[in-house]
Design a protein around this motif. Structure first.
Motif, PDB file in Angstrom:
ATOM      1  N   GLU A 297      28.594  -0.037  46.226  1.00 55.75           N
ATOM      2  CA  GLU A 297      29.511  -0.749  47.125  1.00 55.75           C
ATOM      3  C   GLU A 297      29.191  -2.247  47.108  1.00 55.75           C
ATOM      4  O   GLU A 297      28.027  -2.629  47.183  1.00 55.75           O
ATOM      5  CB  GLU A 297      29.363  -0.167  48.548  1.00 55.75           C
ATOM      6  CG  GLU A 297      29.965  -0.979  49.661  1.00 55.75           C
ATOM      7  CD  GLU A 297      31.477  -1.230  49.508  1.00 55.75           C
ATOM      8  OE1 GLU A 297      32.221  -0.274  49.285  1.00 55.75           O
ATOM      9  OE2 GLU A 297      31.878  -2.414  49.617  1.00 55.75           O
TER      10      GLU A 297
ATOM     11  N   GLN B  91      30.095  -4.531  49.374  1.00 55.65           N
ATOM     12  CA  GLN B  91      29.788  -5.104  50.694  1.00 55.65           C
ATOM     13  C   GLN B  91      28.358  -4.735  51.095  1.00 55.65           C
ATOM     14  O   GLN B  91      27.713  -3.914  50.453  1.00 55.65           O
ATOM     15  CB  GLN B  91      30.766  -4.574  51.734  1.00 55.65           C
ATOM     16  CG  GLN B  91      32.222  -4.908  51.447  1.00 55.65           C
ATOM     17  CD  GLN B  91      32.569  -6.365  51.725  1.00 55.65           C
ATOM     18  OE1 GLN B  91      31.799  -7.113  52.335  1.00 55.65           O
ATOM     19  NE2 GLN B  91      33.741  -6.796  51.264  1.00 55.65           N
TER      20      GLN B  91
ATOM     21  N   SER C  83      38.872   0.258  55.484  1.00 58.70           N
ATOM     22  CA  SER C  83      38.453   1.243  56.495  1.00 58.70           C
ATOM     23  C   SER C  83      37.751   0.567  57.675  1.00 58.70           C
ATOM     24  O   SER C  83      36.892   1.172  58.320  1.00 58.70           O
ATOM     25  CB  SER C  83      37.536   2.289  55.857  1.00 58.70           C
ATOM     26  OG  SER C  83      38.121   2.835  54.708  1.00 58.70           O
TER      27      SER C  83
ATOM     28  N   VAL D 153      31.011  -3.786  41.170  1.00 59.05           N
ATOM     29  CA  VAL D 153      31.315  -3.168  39.872  1.00 59.05           C
ATOM     30  C   VAL D 153      32.125  -4.156  39.035  1.00 59.05           C
ATOM     31  O   VAL D 153      33.144  -4.688  39.477  1.00 59.05           O
ATOM     32  CB  VAL D 153      32.125  -1.862  40.071  1.00 59.05           C
ATOM     33  CG1 VAL D 153      32.573  -1.292  38.730  1.00 59.05           C
ATOM     34  CG2 VAL D 153      31.319  -0.845  40.861  1.00 59.05           C
TER      35      VAL D 153
ATOM     36  N   TYR E 161      48.284  -5.375  58.994  1.00 56.15           N
ATOM     37  CA  TYR E 161      47.597  -6.192  60.002  1.00 56.15           C
ATOM     38  C   TYR E 161      47.254  -5.367  61.230  1.00 56.15           C
ATOM     39  O   TYR E 161      47.949  -4.394  61.544  1.00 56.15           O
ATOM     40  CB  TYR E 161      48.516  -7.338  60.454  1.00 56.15           C
ATOM     41  CG  TYR E 161      48.729  -8.400  59.411  1.00 56.15           C
ATOM     42  CD1 TYR E 161      49.643  -8.196  58.374  1.00 56.15           C
ATOM     43  CD2 TYR E 161      48.035  -9.594  59.449  1.00 56.15           C
ATOM     44  CE1 TYR E 161      49.846  -9.166  57.407  1.00 56.15           C
ATOM     45  CE2 TYR E 161      48.237 -10.571  58.495  1.00 56.15           C
ATOM     46  CZ  TYR E 161      49.142 -10.357  57.470  1.00 56.15           C
ATOM     47  OH  TYR E 161      49.346 -11.310  56.507  1.00 56.15           O
TER      48      TYR E 161
ATOM     49  N   HIS F 295      45.639   6.242  48.978  1.00 64.53           N
ATOM     50  CA  HIS F 295      46.134   6.906  50.187  1.00 64.53           C
ATOM     51  C   HIS F 295      47.053   6.048  51.042  1.00 64.53           C
ATOM     52  O   HIS F 295      47.583   6.533  52.053  1.00 64.53           O
ATOM     53  CB  HIS F 295      44.954   7.397  51.038  1.00 64.53           C
ATOM     54  CG  HIS F 295      44.123   8.456  50.382  1.00 64.53           C
ATOM     55  ND1 HIS F 295      43.264   8.178  49.342  1.00 64.53           N
ATOM     56  CD2 HIS F 295      44.030   9.787  50.599  1.00 64.53           C
ATOM     57  CE1 HIS F 295      42.680   9.308  48.955  1.00 64.53           C
ATOM     58  NE2 HIS F 295      43.128  10.291  49.702  1.00 64.53           N
ATOM     59  N   GLY F 296      47.221   4.780  50.697  1.00 60.94           N
ATOM     60  CA  GLY F 296      48.183   3.929  51.402  1.00 60.94           C
ATOM     61  C   GLY F 296      47.998   3.921  52.904  1.00 60.94           C
ATOM     62  O   GLY F 296      46.915   3.612  53.413  1.00 60.94           O
TER      63      GLY F 296
ATOM     64  N   THR G 255      43.724   9.585  57.882  1.00 65.62           N
ATOM     65  CA  THR G 255      44.272  10.911  58.165  1.00 65.62           C
ATOM     66  C   THR G 255      43.884  11.923  57.084  1.00 65.62           C
ATOM     67  O   THR G 255      43.527  13.066  57.381  1.00 65.62           O
ATOM     68  CB  THR G 255      45.814  10.808  58.193  1.00 65.62           C
ATOM     69  OG1 THR G 255      46.178   9.850  59.187  1.00 65.62           O
ATOM     70  CG2 THR G 255      46.471  12.123  58.481  1.00 65.62           C
TER      71      THR G 255
HETATM   72  C1  FAD Z   1      46.707  -2.353  59.165  1.00 66.21           C
HETATM   73  C2  FAD Z   1      46.356  -0.974  58.681  1.00 66.21           C
HETATM   74  C3  FAD Z   1      46.534   0.113  59.534  1.00 66.21           C
HETATM   75  C4  FAD Z   1      46.253   1.395  59.095  1.00 66.21           C
HETATM   76  N1  FAD Z   1      46.367   2.440  59.969  1.00 66.21           N
HETATM   77  C5  FAD Z   1      46.075   3.705  59.563  1.00 66.21           C
HETATM   78  C6  FAD Z   1      46.139   4.787  60.488  1.00 66.21           C
HETATM   79  O1  FAD Z   1      46.424   4.622  61.670  1.00 66.21           O
HETATM   80  N2  FAD Z   1      45.881   6.037  60.007  1.00 66.21           N
HETATM   81  C7  FAD Z   1      45.564   6.262  58.696  1.00 66.21           C
HETATM   82  O2  FAD Z   1      45.379   7.423  58.304  1.00 66.21           O
HETATM   83  N3  FAD Z   1      45.420   5.244  57.819  1.00 66.21           N
HETATM   84  C8  FAD Z   1      45.684   3.962  58.228  1.00 66.21           C
HETATM   85  N4  FAD Z   1      45.573   2.923  57.347  1.00 66.21           N
HETATM   86  C9  FAD Z   1      45.199   3.205  55.956  1.00 66.21           C
HETATM   87  C10 FAD Z   1      43.709   3.443  55.800  1.00 66.21           C
HETATM   88  O3  FAD Z   1      42.995   2.524  56.557  1.00 66.21           O
HETATM   89  C11 FAD Z   1      43.370   3.324  54.298  1.00 66.21           C
HETATM   90  O4  FAD Z   1      44.187   4.207  53.561  1.00 66.21           O
HETATM   91  C12 FAD Z   1      41.910   3.673  54.035  1.00 66.21           C
HETATM   92  O5  FAD Z   1      41.041   2.902  54.832  1.00 66.21           O
HETATM   93  C13 FAD Z   1      41.583   3.434  52.562  1.00 66.21           C
HETATM   94  O6  FAD Z   1      40.243   3.780  52.379  1.00 66.21           O
HETATM   95  P1  FAD Z   1      39.561   3.612  50.955  1.00 66.21           P
HETATM   96  O7  FAD Z   1      38.216   4.181  51.075  1.00 66.21           O
HETATM   97  O8  FAD Z   1      40.485   4.113  49.898  1.00 66.21           O
HETATM   98  O9  FAD Z   1      39.546   2.024  50.741  1.00 66.21           O
HETATM   99  P2  FAD Z   1      38.511   0.976  51.334  1.00 66.21           P
HETATM  100  O10 FAD Z   1      38.169   1.276  52.726  1.00 66.21           O
HETATM  101  O11 FAD Z   1      39.076  -0.379  51.027  1.00 66.21           O
HETATM  102  O12 FAD Z   1      37.229   1.246  50.478  1.00 66.21           O
HETATM  103  C14 FAD Z   1      37.109   0.836  49.132  1.00 66.21           C
HETATM  104  C15 FAD Z   1      35.715   0.285  48.980  1.00 66.21           C
HETATM  105  O13 FAD Z   1      35.530  -0.085  47.620  1.00 66.21           O
HETATM  106  C16 FAD Z   1      34.772  -1.268  47.609  1.00 66.21           C
HETATM  107  N5  FAD Z   1      35.020  -1.974  46.352  1.00 66.21           N
HETATM  108  C17 FAD Z   1      36.180  -2.475  45.880  1.00 66.21           C
HETATM  109  N6  FAD Z   1      36.002  -3.071  44.700  1.00 66.21           N
HETATM  110  C18 FAD Z   1      34.682  -2.944  44.409  1.00 66.21           C
HETATM  111  C19 FAD Z   1      33.866  -3.363  43.315  1.00 66.21           C
HETATM  112  N7  FAD Z   1      34.377  -4.043  42.280  1.00 66.21           N
HETATM  113  N8  FAD Z   1      32.565  -3.041  43.342  1.00 66.21           N
HETATM  114  C20 FAD Z   1      32.002  -2.348  44.375  1.00 66.21           C
HETATM  115  N9  FAD Z   1      32.729  -1.952  45.447  1.00 66.21           N
HETATM  116  C21 FAD Z   1      34.052  -2.242  45.457  1.00 66.21           C
HETATM  117  C22 FAD Z   1      35.285  -2.066  48.802  1.00 66.21           C
HETATM  118  O14 FAD Z   1      34.364  -3.028  49.232  1.00 66.21           O
HETATM  119  C23 FAD Z   1      35.517  -0.969  49.817  1.00 66.21           C
HETATM  120  O15 FAD Z   1      34.407  -0.797  50.680  1.00 66.21           O
HETATM  121  C24 FAD Z   1      45.812   1.611  57.764  1.00 66.21           C
HETATM  122  C25 FAD Z   1      45.595   0.518  56.916  1.00 66.21           C
HETATM  123  C26 FAD Z   1      45.851  -0.770  57.363  1.00 66.21           C
HETATM  124  C27 FAD Z   1      45.606  -1.939  56.461  1.00 66.21           C
END
Ligand code: FAD
Length: 419
Positions: free
Chosen positions: A30, A32, A40, A225, A278, A379-380, A385
């Motif tokens: 990761e 961060q 997230s 990465v 947002y 997962h958009g 969820t």
């Molecule tokens: C405003 C908003 C409201 C939302 N509300 C909801 C809701 O109410 N309910 C719901 O189900 N979903 C909701 N979502 C969607 C949900 O938050 C996301 O679908 C989910 O957080 C995605 O998780 P993830 O692990 O795929 O991505 P992330 O949480 O972005 O995790 C990806 C990780 O990869 C790391 N990464 C990226 N590139 C690199 C690299 N090159 N090297 C190392 N690490 C890297 C990042 O730092 C990050 O920690 C919302 C999203 C937003 C923006």
């Protein structure tokens, strides 16, 4: 098996948990300094298992043109010179066709209902506290047309095993008395009883800590990465800006919106594109909601997280720019002033992030054409969820076990181009 999970968002950490619980030796990379700092971090908080209708649907299609010229629209789809955005946008428009939208809604619901089951098991077995409120989600309507559309969608979902209750205005106010002061003329509501809410950031961080302490998962933070190297049809090692990580049997792609960039470098062109959203967070008071609320027309959601209220929504395309723009915060604040005019926003914080979105809605899970690379991303709007169910599917795929639900419409092969 030695598994390397790329990314420590909610999808990466739940994947690590599922794999480690089954006895795999898991390492998470990761960029961060801790888990859940990107998408997230401060999302809407809704565990909206019943939310099946994808953004791309025939009801949204006629509004797109108007929204394009409206700075505060819920979704702003823009013409762009970015070829990835152009391809994503074209596929989005094609997926507004009724038969496609119905197919994608079914896939969402299948994964949503499964995720509820797995999430409840996880909550019980881990004992993690994260401001979980298990009272369903209340959808509120101030527009008769929107209400009629939602009732129609609810009838469709009932046939697929998801029951929701249609409410009169009085029933809406009984369920959430804080709506009594709303300036909007509420015409009715819908209660999705299976839904819930909770703090994604708290949950993911606590789960990461549990993974490390109980199952020995190694978290390599502050590692960015750069390149995934291939030997034959397998990933051989990861090059980070800080060095090399190798010796893994399998890799899990969970880098959110950035997954598509790294997959392209491997010759896999998938339409995952950042859709910026947002949120604002402020202190709760007696006039703010307890039950999670969705304002259907504005596409804004409310969740009570401990002593705070999180309000989130809107979708725009700004490439990989996650800066907060006041013009997109303003419609959220206006929405709060309409539904909960007695909320106190004086202590408000603002946030923006990039949802890893597919043009049809559902995520991309499981196997890829590269032998030891597996997907858990895309997962958009529904990543919180669908996290628990997606992680279980990922672990089953890596373990070569049959998944508990069919994966039709949830895998990488739809819209994949081999470069
Ligand atoms: C405003 C908003 C409201 C939302 N509300 C909801 C809701 O109410 N309910 C719901 O189900 N979903 C909701 N979502 C969607 C949900 O938050 C996301 O679908 C989910 O957080 C995605 O998780 P993830 O692990 O795929 O991505 P992330 O949480 O972005 O995790 C990806 C990780 O990869 C790391 N990464 C990226 N590139 C690199 C690299 N090159 N090297 C190392 N690490 C890297 C990042 O730092 C990050 O920690 C919302 C999203 C937003 C923006």
């Amino acid at each position: 098996m030695k598994v390397c999970v790329l990314g420590a968002g909610v999808l990466g950490v739940t994947s690590a948990y599922m794999l480690a619980k089954r006895g795999h030796d898991v390492t998470v990379i990761e960029r961060q300094s801790e888990a859940a700092r990107e998408c997230s971090f401060a999302n809407g908080g809704q565990l909206s298992y019943s939310h099946a209708e994808p953004w791309a649907n025939p009801h949204v299609f006629p509004k797109l043109w108007k929204w394009m010229r409206q700075e505060d629209a819920p979704l702003v789809l823009k013409f762009s010179l970015d070829p990835h955005m152009m391809r994503w946008g074209t596929l989005f428009l094609m997926n507004c066709l009724p038969a496609r939208a119905a197919r994608h809604a079914e896939a969402h619901l299948r994964l949503g209902l499964y995720s509820k089951r797995v999430m409840e098991q996880m909550i019980e077995e881990t004992g993690i506290e994260f401001g979980y409120i298990n009272k369903g989600i209340l959808h509120v309507f101030a527009d008769q047309k929107e209400f009629d559309h939602a009732r129609h969608q609810a009838e469709f979902q009932a046939k697929l095993g998801c029951d929701e209750s249609i409410l009169t205005k009085d029933e809406v106010l009984a369920l959430e008395p804080a709506l009594a002061h709303a300036n909007d003329p509420i015409v009715g509501g819908l209660h999705a009883g299976i839904d819930a809410s909770g703090d994604i950031h708290v949950f993911t961080q606590k789960l990461a800590a549990l993974c490390a302490e109980t199952y020995g998962v190694k978290f390599l933070y502050n590692r960015t990465v750069k390149t995934l190297h291939k030997a034959g049809n397998s990933i051989s090692h990861v090059e980070t800006e800080e060095g090399y990580e190798s010796g893994f049997d399998s890799y899990v792609m969970a880098m959110g919106s950035y997954s598509a960039v790294h997959l392209r470098a491997l010759g896999l062109y998938v339409p995952i594109y950042p859709m910026k959203g947002y949120s604002i967070t402020f202190d709760a008071n007696d006039e703010t909601p307890i039950i999670s609320v969705s304002d259907a027309a504005r596409k804004i959601v409310y969740s009570r997280l401990g002593d705070k209220i999180r309000v989130a929504g809107t979708a725009e395309f700004a490439g990989y720019n996650d800066a907060v723009r006041e013009a997109r915060i303003a419609p959220i604040v206006r929405g709060v002033n309409q539904l909960f005019p007695k909320a106190d926003l004086s202590n408000m914080s603002k946030w923006a992030c990039l949802r890893p979105s597919t043009p049809d809605g559902p995520p991309m899970l499981g196997a890829t054409p590269i032998g030891n690379l597996f997907m858990n991303t895309g997962h958009g709007t529904l990543g919180w969820t669908q996290a628990a169910g997606s992680a279980a599917i990922l672990a089953d795929t890596i373990d070569k076990r049959p998944t508990e639900i069919p994966l039709t419409g949830l895998t990488i092969d739809r819209n994949l181009i081999r470069l």
